[in-house]
Design a protein around this motif. Structure first.
Motif, mmCIF file in Angstrom:
data_model
loop_
_atom_site.group_PDB
_atom_site.id
_atom_site.type_symbol
_atom_site.label_atom_id
_atom_site.label_comp_id
_atom_site.label_asym_id
_atom_site.label_seq_id
_atom_site.Cartn_x
_atom_site.Cartn_y
_atom_site.Cartn_z
ATOM 1 N N ARG A 175 3.926 62.953 -80.707
ATOM 2 C CA ARG A 175 5.311 63.357 -80.481
ATOM 3 C C ARG A 175 6.260 62.195 -80.760
ATOM 4 O O ARG A 175 5.989 61.051 -80.410
ATOM 5 C CB ARG A 175 5.512 63.846 -79.050
ATOM 6 N N VAL A 176 7.408 62.522 -81.385
ATOM 7 C CA VAL A 176 8.449 61.536 -81.659
ATOM 8 C C VAL A 176 9.749 62.009 -81.030
ATOM 9 O O VAL A 176 10.147 63.172 -81.168
ATOM 10 C CB VAL A 176 8.633 61.340 -83.182
ATOM 11 N N ILE A 177 10.404 61.096 -80.325
ATOM 12 C CA ILE A 177 11.763 61.307 -79.815
ATOM 13 C C ILE A 177 12.661 60.304 -80.522
ATOM 14 O O ILE A 177 12.412 59.095 -80.469
ATOM 15 C CB ILE A 177 11.832 61.114 -78.294
ATOM 16 N N ALA A 178 13.674 60.804 -81.209
ATOM 17 C CA ALA A 178 14.557 59.947 -82.004
ATOM 18 C C ALA A 178 15.994 60.122 -81.553
ATOM 19 O O ALA A 178 16.437 61.238 -81.263
ATOM 20 C CB ALA A 178 14.429 60.285 -83.489
ATOM 21 N N VAL A 179 16.721 59.011 -81.524
ATOM 22 C CA VAL A 179 18.143 59.007 -81.172
ATOM 23 C C VAL A 179 18.876 58.143 -82.184
ATOM 24 O O VAL A 179 18.418 57.047 -82.532
ATOM 25 C CB VAL A 179 18.374 58.455 -79.751
ATOM 26 N N GLY A 180 20.011 58.634 -82.662
ATOM 27 C CA GLY A 180 20.918 57.837 -83.473
ATOM 28 C C GLY A 180 22.191 57.592 -82.698
ATOM 29 O O GLY A 180 22.833 58.542 -82.232
ATOM 30 N N ALA A 181 22.556 56.338 -82.504
ATOM 31 C CA ALA A 181 23.812 55.965 -81.833
ATOM 32 C C ALA A 181 24.750 55.408 -82.894
ATOM 33 O O ALA A 181 24.457 54.368 -83.500
ATOM 34 C CB ALA A 181 23.559 54.939 -80.733
ATOM 35 N N TYR A 182 25.850 56.086 -83.133
ATOM 36 C CA TYR A 182 26.802 55.740 -84.185
ATOM 37 C C TYR A 182 28.081 55.221 -83.544
ATOM 38 O O TYR A 182 28.412 55.586 -82.412
ATOM 39 C CB TYR A 182 27.131 56.973 -85.030
ATOM 40 N N ALA A 183 28.825 54.416 -84.285
ATOM 41 C CA ALA A 183 30.101 53.941 -83.744
ATOM 42 C C ALA A 183 31.046 53.559 -84.854
ATOM 43 O O ALA A 183 30.626 53.077 -85.915
ATOM 44 C CB ALA A 183 29.898 52.750 -82.806
ATOM 45 N N GLU A 184 32.304 53.778 -84.586
ATOM 46 C CA GLU A 184 33.384 53.222 -85.391
ATOM 47 C C GLU A 184 33.747 51.886 -84.754
ATOM 48 O O GLU A 184 34.465 51.836 -83.752
ATOM 49 C CB GLU A 184 34.583 54.162 -85.389
ATOM 50 N N VAL A 185 33.202 50.796 -85.276
ATOM 51 C CA VAL A 185 33.416 49.485 -84.677
ATOM 52 C C VAL A 185 34.778 48.962 -85.106
ATOM 53 O O VAL A 185 35.009 48.663 -86.274
ATOM 54 C CB VAL A 185 32.290 48.505 -85.064
ATOM 55 N N ALA A 186 35.685 48.889 -84.134
ATOM 56 C CA ALA A 186 37.055 48.473 -84.409
ATOM 57 C C ALA A 186 37.271 46.995 -84.157
ATOM 58 O O ALA A 186 38.205 46.394 -84.702
ATOM 59 C CB ALA A 186 38.021 49.283 -83.546
ATOM 60 N N ALA A 187 36.429 46.385 -83.311
ATOM 61 C CA ALA A 187 36.553 44.957 -82.998
ATOM 62 C C ALA A 187 35.238 44.484 -82.410
ATOM 63 O O ALA A 187 34.410 45.280 -81.957
ATOM 64 C CB ALA A 187 37.702 44.699 -82.024
ATOM 65 N N ARG A 188 35.071 43.160 -82.435
ATOM 66 C CA ARG A 188 33.899 42.521 -81.844
ATOM 67 C C ARG A 188 34.354 41.435 -80.886
ATOM 68 O O ARG A 188 35.266 40.657 -81.188
ATOM 69 C CB ARG A 188 33.039 41.859 -82.919
#
Length: 269
Positions: A175-188
């Motif tokens: 079994r595989v559990i996959a997650v994608g976390a995306y972001a619009e990076v506006a600053a660091r």
């Protein structure tokens, strides 16, 4: 797929101070946020029933960027903090057997990114998938294929505003559990913001070397849209009630115009 609201545009300093900001906010209770962060960190160190698969995660990034190049949006850059948020949620779903973007306590993708991607300022989104083949190992092509054919997941894969991604893949035998976390990076931020602070000026110091520069910020209840002004460069910070808050940096978008972004969660007191 769940995509939180993007940054809110505020026009004019007077409007920011008088109409867009509440000064009567209550903090979220701190202990549940401290416990959730501790739980996520523990799952990163000891995922239940399997191991994270970095090669699978890298292949998902490659496949996502091939898809984006074919469709027009710019490729996504890898982000370590987003990877931590993705891995932690994959492991947490494996622990609870509840496959959702929001935990039973109400923690969302913005919660995880706010706790684990502590130098990132921007708006996050998330894809999730779980797969168990009748025969043969689950592949990255199969996971990406599930997302490409689902309208909501596809929207995250191709969102032109997203700039960075982190994938988390937990392999538990077949079994595989996959997650994608995306972001619009506006600053660091120059470094990770502290989770626990004793005073608001510690947050101001964490923002002092951000790129681009952040000279004022608000806070909200974590995940909330209602703001309270807490700091403008050169002025003393307002007093905040102890508890859990989410940093909401103001990013300049022109003369007297600001975009209010999403930043790390912190616990005051």
């Amino acid at each position: 797929m769940k995509l939180i609201a993007r940054r809110t545009l505020l026009a004019g300093g007077a409007a920011l101070a008088s109409t867009s900001v509440s000064t009567r906010l209550w903090a979220a209770p701190p202990q549940p946020w401290i416990a959730y962060e501790r739980r996520l960190r523990g799952l990163l160190d000891d995922p239940p029933g399997g191991d994270f698969d970095p090669d699978f995660e890298e292949t998902l990034l490659d496949l996502n960027n091939i898809f984006r190049r074919r469709q027009g949006p710019a490729p996504l850059a890898w982000d370590r903090g987003l990877c931590l948020a993705a891995r932690a949620h994959a492991a947490d779903m494996a622990r609870t057997e509840v496959f959702d973007h929001v935990t039973h306590e109400g923690y969302s993708p913005a919660s995880r990114v706010g706790l684990l991607a502590r130098d990132l300022v921007g708006a996050p989104g998330e894809n999730i998938a779980m797969r168990l083949n009748a025969s043969g190992a689950v592949t990255a092509d199969q996971i990406m294929g599930q997302w490409r054919t689902s309208p909501g997941h596809r929207a995250n894969l191709l969102a032109p505003g997203f700039t960075h991604v982190g994938y988390g893949v937990l392999r538990q035998g077949p079994r595989v559990i996959a997650v994608g976390a995306y972001a619009e990076v506006a600053a660091r931020l120059a470094g990770p913001a502290p989770l626990r602070v004793r005073a608001v000026d510690e947050i101001a110091r964490a923002l002092s070397n951000a790129a681009p520069a952040i000279r004022q910020f608000s806070v909200s209840e974590p995940g909330g849209e209602v703001l309270t002004t807490t700091y403008v460069e050169g002025r003393s910070p307002n007093v905040l009630q102890p508890g859990a808050w989410q940093l909401r940096p103001h990013l300049s978008s022109g003369e007297h115009r600001y975009q209010v972004a999403w930043g790390p969660v912190f616990v005051l007191g």
